[in-house]
Design an enzyme around this catalytic site. Structure first.
Site, mmCIF file in Angstrom:
data_model
loop_
_atom_site.group_PDB
_atom_site.id
_atom_site.type_symbol
_atom_site.label_atom_id
_atom_site.label_comp_id
_atom_site.label_asym_id
_atom_site.label_seq_id
_atom_site.Cartn_x
_atom_site.Cartn_y
_atom_site.Cartn_z
ATOM 1 N N SER A 165 8.612 -11.617 -3.678
ATOM 2 C CA SER A 165 7.540 -12.089 -3.968
ATOM 3 C C SER A 165 8.129 -12.489 -5.248
ATOM 4 O O SER A 165 8.750 -11.839 -5.693
ATOM 5 C CB SER A 165 6.078 -11.463 -5.000
ATOM 6 O OG SER A 165 5.830 -10.615 -3.724
HETATM 7 N N1 SAH Z 1 5.318 -6.300 -2.415
HETATM 8 C C1 SAH Z 1 7.178 -6.988 -1.713
HETATM 9 C C2 SAH Z 1 6.616 -7.853 -0.802
HETATM 10 C C3 SAH Z 1 7.103 -8.052 0.624
HETATM 11 S S1 SAH Z 1 6.609 -9.447 1.532
HETATM 12 C C4 SAH Z 1 8.210 -6.974 -2.498
HETATM 13 O O1 SAH Z 1 8.213 -6.970 -3.947
HETATM 14 O O2 SAH Z 1 9.225 -7.205 -2.084
HETATM 15 C C5 SAH Z 1 5.067 -7.949 2.552
HETATM 16 C C6 SAH Z 1 5.128 -6.998 3.206
HETATM 17 O O3 SAH Z 1 4.544 -6.601 3.434
HETATM 18 C C7 SAH Z 1 6.568 -7.523 4.319
HETATM 19 O O4 SAH Z 1 7.709 -7.196 4.281
HETATM 20 C C8 SAH Z 1 5.489 -7.175 5.806
HETATM 21 O O5 SAH Z 1 6.255 -6.252 6.322
HETATM 22 C C9 SAH Z 1 5.020 -6.058 5.072
HETATM 23 N N2 SAH Z 1 3.828 -5.529 5.879
HETATM 24 C C10 SAH Z 1 2.951 -6.784 6.013
HETATM 25 N N3 SAH Z 1 1.397 -6.091 6.915
HETATM 26 C C11 SAH Z 1 1.627 -4.867 6.463
HETATM 27 C C12 SAH Z 1 1.127 -3.927 7.215
HETATM 28 N N4 SAH Z 1 -0.295 -3.961 7.167
HETATM 29 N N5 SAH Z 1 1.248 -1.599 6.647
HETATM 30 C C13 SAH Z 1 2.496 -2.001 5.891
HETATM 31 N N6 SAH Z 1 3.077 -3.623 5.377
HETATM 32 C C14 SAH Z 1 3.373 -4.441 5.660
#
Ligand code: SAH
Length: 203
Positions: A52
């Site tokens: 993000s």
């Molecule tokens: N907070 C992260 C942003 C990651 S993007 C950072 O700082 O890098 C969102 C992430 O959510 C992705 O890696 C995706 O695989 C994960 N995701 C999506 N649905 C999910 C679920 N139901 N449970 C766990 N992770 C999930």
């Protein structure tokens, strides 16, 4: 980054600003994009996911109003960057990631940056765990609707922040729990990758 991207846009929580100045974002960015680690935007993580934008991480953390003694759940570990920032702000962080390879890489980056206390779990974080409650919950992927099972996991006085809506029109939604009552407020427009799993978007 803290002055130009966060302070200038109105982030005021001094603990959030300090946490974001301490966590080295480059340690969480895959090598090909590392030179852009402090860019004012999201960056590719692989597996179709993104790390993000710093401002969005700061805005979400500010909405959680963390004071240092909270138990925090993050859904969507991704790179582990937001989990590291949360670890600077709260007592305990559990972060759940559905893609095992990302969970593994995030664990390494968290240990390398001094955030070994963060518990990274692999699985569907949209379910919550019926035995646990949290003072703060941060959902780092966009849900089609507010994930009710996660709202149930909020402790009294707890706050949940989750992007909700279709890719074209997501809003950062804040839920506050007081006893049995919850208050929901829609804020900032945002653009997150879709939440998967039971409370997420169908594949
Ligand atoms: N907070 C992260 C942003 C990651 S993007 C950072 O700082 O890098 C969102 C992430 O959510 C992705 O890696 C995706 O695989 C994960 N995701 C999506 N649905 C999910 C679920 N139901 N449970 C766990 N992770 C999930």
């Amino acid at each position: 980054m803290v002055a130009r991207q966060l302070r200038r846009r109105g982030i005021r929580d001094s603990r959030v600003l300090a946490a974001m100045s301490r966590v080295p974002r480059e340690a969480f960015v895959p090598a090909p994009s590392r030179h852009r680690a402090y860019d004012d935007g999201a960056l590719p993580l692989g597996h179709g996911q993104t790390i993000s934008q710093p401002y969005v991480v700061a805005a979400m953390c500010e909405l959680l109003e963390l004071r240092g003694d909270e138990r925090v759940l993050e859904v969507g570990t991704g790179s582990g960057y937001a989990a590291a920032v949360l670890d600077e702000l709260a007592a305990l962080v559990v972060s759940v990631e559905v893609i095992p390879e990302l969970a593994a890489t995030a664990r390494v980056a968290l240990v390398e940056t001094g955030h070994a206390d963060v518990e990274v779990r692999t699985g569907d974080g949209s379910l919550g765990d019926a035995c646990e409650s949290f003072d703060a919950i941060l959902v780092s992927a966009a849900a089609p609707e507010l994930p009710a099972l996660l709202v149930e996991r909020l402790a009294d006085g707890g706050r949940l922040v989750c992007p909700v809506g279709p890719p074209s029109g997501q809003r950062l939604v804040l839920v506050e729990r007081r006893g049995d009552q919850t208050t929901t407020t829609a804020g900032l427009r945002c653009r997150f990758v879709p939440l998967r799993g039971v409370a997420g978007h169908p594949d």
